[in-house]
Design a protein around this motif. Structure first.
Motif, PDB file in Angstrom:
ATOM      1  N   ILE A  76       0.840  -1.194   0.000  1.00 54.26           N
ATOM      2  CA  ILE A  76       0.000   0.000   0.000  1.00 54.26           C
ATOM      3  C   ILE A  76       0.882   1.253   0.000  1.00 54.26           C
ATOM      4  O   ILE A  76       0.569   2.250  -0.656  1.00 54.26           O
ATOM      5  N   GLY A  77       2.015   1.189   0.710  1.00 60.78           N
ATOM      6  CA  GLY A  77       2.954   2.305   0.696  1.00 60.78           C
ATOM      7  C   GLY A  77       3.451   2.598  -0.709  1.00 60.78           C
ATOM      8  O   GLY A  77       3.599   3.767  -1.098  1.00 60.78           O
ATOM      9  N   GLN A  78       3.700   1.555  -1.480  1.00 61.38           N
ATOM     10  CA  GLN A  78       4.147   1.741  -2.864  1.00 61.38           C
ATOM     11  C   GLN A  78       3.069   2.418  -3.712  1.00 61.38           C
ATOM     12  O   GLN A  78       3.367   3.268  -4.555  1.00 61.38           O
ATOM     13  N   LEU A  79       1.813   2.033  -3.481  1.00 54.44           N
ATOM     14  CA  LEU A  79       0.718   2.665  -4.227  1.00 54.44           C
ATOM     15  C   LEU A  79       0.655   4.165  -3.938  1.00 54.44           C
ATOM     16  O   LEU A  79       0.514   4.987  -4.852  1.00 54.44           O
ATOM     17  N   LEU A  80       0.736   4.513  -2.671  1.00 57.29           N
ATOM     18  CA  LEU A  80       0.649   5.926  -2.296  1.00 57.29           C
ATOM     19  C   LEU A  80       1.870   6.697  -2.789  1.00 57.29           C
ATOM     20  O   LEU A  80       1.760   7.866  -3.182  1.00 57.29           O
ATOM     21  N   THR A  81       3.040   6.056  -2.774  1.00 60.37           N
ATOM     22  CA  THR A  81       4.238   6.702  -3.315  1.00 60.37           C
ATOM     23  C   THR A  81       4.082   6.949  -4.809  1.00 60.37           C
ATOM     24  O   THR A  81       4.445   8.020  -5.318  1.00 60.37           O
ATOM     25  N   GLY A 105      -7.263   5.904  -4.954  1.00 60.38           N
ATOM     26  CA  GLY A 105      -8.495   5.156  -4.722  1.00 60.38           C
ATOM     27  C   GLY A 105      -8.221   3.671  -4.544  1.00 60.38           C
ATOM     28  O   GLY A 105      -8.823   3.015  -3.682  1.00 60.38           O
ATOM     29  N   LYS A 106      -7.295   3.137  -5.342  1.00 60.06           N
ATOM     30  CA  LYS A 106      -6.933   1.726  -5.215  1.00 60.06           C
ATOM     31  C   LYS A 106      -6.295   1.462  -3.860  1.00 60.06           C
ATOM     32  O   LYS A 106      -6.597   0.451  -3.197  1.00 60.06           O
ATOM     33  N   GLY A 107      -5.428   2.387  -3.430  1.00 64.81           N
ATOM     34  CA  GLY A 107      -4.789   2.233  -2.132  1.00 64.81           C
ATOM     35  C   GLY A 107      -5.803   2.252  -0.996  1.00 64.81           C
ATOM     36  O   GLY A 107      -5.728   1.446  -0.063  1.00 64.81           O
ATOM     37  N   LEU A 108      -6.770   3.176  -1.087  1.00 68.60           N
ATOM     38  CA  LEU A 108      -7.804   3.266  -0.054  1.00 68.60           C
ATOM     39  C   LEU A 108      -8.650   1.996  -0.010  1.00 68.60           C
ATOM     40  O   LEU A 108      -9.027   1.516   1.062  1.00 68.60           O
ATOM     41  N   LYS A 109      -8.951   1.439  -1.176  1.00 70.25           N
ATOM     42  CA  LYS A 109      -9.749   0.211  -1.243  1.00 70.25           C
ATOM     43  C   LYS A 109      -9.002  -0.936  -0.579  1.00 70.25           C
ATOM     44  O   LYS A 109      -9.600  -1.739   0.160  1.00 70.25           O
ATOM     45  N   SER A 115      -8.445  -3.843   6.492  1.00 69.33           N
ATOM     46  CA  SER A 115      -9.022  -3.590   7.819  1.00 69.33           C
ATOM     47  C   SER A 115     -10.104  -4.606   8.155  1.00 69.33           C
ATOM     48  O   SER A 115     -10.256  -5.006   9.313  1.00 69.33           O
ATOM     49  N   LYS A 116     -10.870  -5.037   7.151  1.00 66.73           N
ATOM     50  CA  LYS A 116     -11.887  -6.060   7.391  1.00 66.73           C
ATOM     51  C   LYS A 116     -11.247  -7.392   7.783  1.00 66.73           C
ATOM     52  O   LYS A 116     -11.722  -8.097   8.678  1.00 66.73           O
ATOM     53  N   LEU A 117     -10.171  -7.725   7.097  1.00 68.66           N
ATOM     54  CA  LEU A 117      -9.555  -9.027   7.299  1.00 68.66           C
ATOM     55  C   LEU A 117      -8.750  -9.121   8.587  1.00 68.66           C
ATOM     56  O   LEU A 117      -8.378 -10.211   9.011  1.00 68.66           O
ATOM     57  N   ILE A 118      -8.469  -7.979   9.227  1.00 68.30           N
ATOM     58  CA  ILE A 118      -7.748  -8.020  10.493  1.00 68.30           C
ATOM     59  C   ILE A 118      -8.652  -7.708  11.677  1.00 68.30           C
ATOM     60  O   ILE A 118      -8.228  -7.826  12.820  1.00 68.30           O
ATOM     61  N   ASN A 119      -9.881  -7.317  11.394  1.00 66.82           N
ATOM     62  CA  ASN A 119     -10.822  -6.955  12.449  1.00 66.82           C
ATOM     63  C   ASN A 119     -11.613  -8.186  12.892  1.00 66.82           C
ATOM     64  O   ASN A 119     -12.393  -8.734  12.118  1.00 66.82           O
ATOM     65  N   PRO A 120     -11.430  -8.665  14.136  1.00 62.91           N
ATOM     66  CA  PRO A 120     -12.148  -9.866  14.587  1.00 62.91           C
ATOM     67  C   PRO A 120     -13.659  -9.730  14.473  1.00 62.91           C
ATOM     68  O   PRO A 120     -14.349 -10.687  14.123  1.00 62.91           O
TER      69      PRO A 120
END
Length: 256
Positions: A76-81, A105-109, A115-120
């Motif tokens: 994701i850092g690479q996308l934002l860079t 937009g891709k980075g935000l997605k 966040s869904k996959l790490i949220n119990p």
């Protein structure tokens, strides 16, 4: 029969009856004691299991945080860079600005999906199939490799805590595949029969020497195996150098 003989018979009958009552009372007492012991052992086993689940969830949380750090920094850092570079080099061009906006937009997605996959709590609202599908779709979008999920059979009723642990075990395998295997394909097959869940995940990467990795107490392998053992599941690996890696997980509900 005289009265004396009758009295003897009555006394003998009463004695036998009392003896039977004593025997029954003793047997009942032994039965209740064993029952109470069994119930206590079951309660203690359940407490130990809950404690082990809690400790495993803490370990999983720490491993997940390490993976998030890697995801944010390397991907994701690479996308934002890239979006930053596109913006700086746009020169006011609407087309370049649109490309930068699309990258952001891709980075935000990807952040939302991660966040869904790490949220119990989010995982608790998803089925195991849905969580796996979301993860594999993310791999495809990020062009890590080509991944595919196949399913068959009617899903079994599995405790959510156990489903989350199964998902985390597979996540560990996926992370190893993406970071180390140099694979171009990842196939995941989920099969339900009347009593058993079987999941086979396989990549076409460089593989590894399982015996050598096991002898060195590889953290990834150890974590996956200990978590599977905790929930009563079994894990089998099939891997060799330059021949890819396959993981097979088998879980039967209510086996614990």
């Amino acid at each position: 029969m005289d009265e004396k003989a009758t009295l003897v018979i009555v006394l003998v009958a009463v004695a036998i009856l009392l003896l039977l009552l004593i025997v029954v009372a003793i047997l009942f007492s032994v039965f209740m004691k064993r029952k109470n012991t069994l119930v206590q052992e079951q309660l203690e086993a359940q407490k130990r299991f809950e404690q082990e689940i809690a400790e495993t969830q803490i370990e999983i949380r720490e491993a997940t945080l390490r993976n998030i750090s890697w995801e944010l920094h390397d991907n994701i850092g690479q996308l934002l860079t890239l979006a930053k570079i596109q913006t700086q080099n746009s020169g006011g061009s609407q087309q370049d600005l649109d490309m930068a906006a699309a990258t952001i937009g891709k980075g935000l997605k990807e952040i939302r999906t991660l966040s869904k996959l790490i949220n119990p709590e989010a995982l608790n609202e998803m089925s195991l199939k849905e969580a796996l599908q979301l993860e594999l779709e993310r791999f495809n979008r990020m062009a890590y490799l080509e991944s595919k999920l196949t399913t068959s059979g009617t899903p079994l009723e599995i405790d959510k805590k156990i489903e989350v642990i199964i998902f985390r075990v597979l996540q560990e395998f996926f992370t190893n595949t993406i970071k180390h295997s140099k694979a171009t394909e990842l196939l995941v097959d989920v099969r339900y029969d009347a009593r058993t869940l079987t999941i086979v995940a396989a990549d076409n990467g460089v593989g590894f020497d399982y015996a050598f990795a096991k002898a060195k107490n590889g953290i990834g392998l150890t974590n996956m195996e200990s978590r599977a053992k905790l929930i009563g599941a079994t894990i089998n690996y099939n891997s060799a150098v330059n021949q890819g890696t396959q993981l097979k997980l088998i879980y039967t509900p209510n086996k614990i």
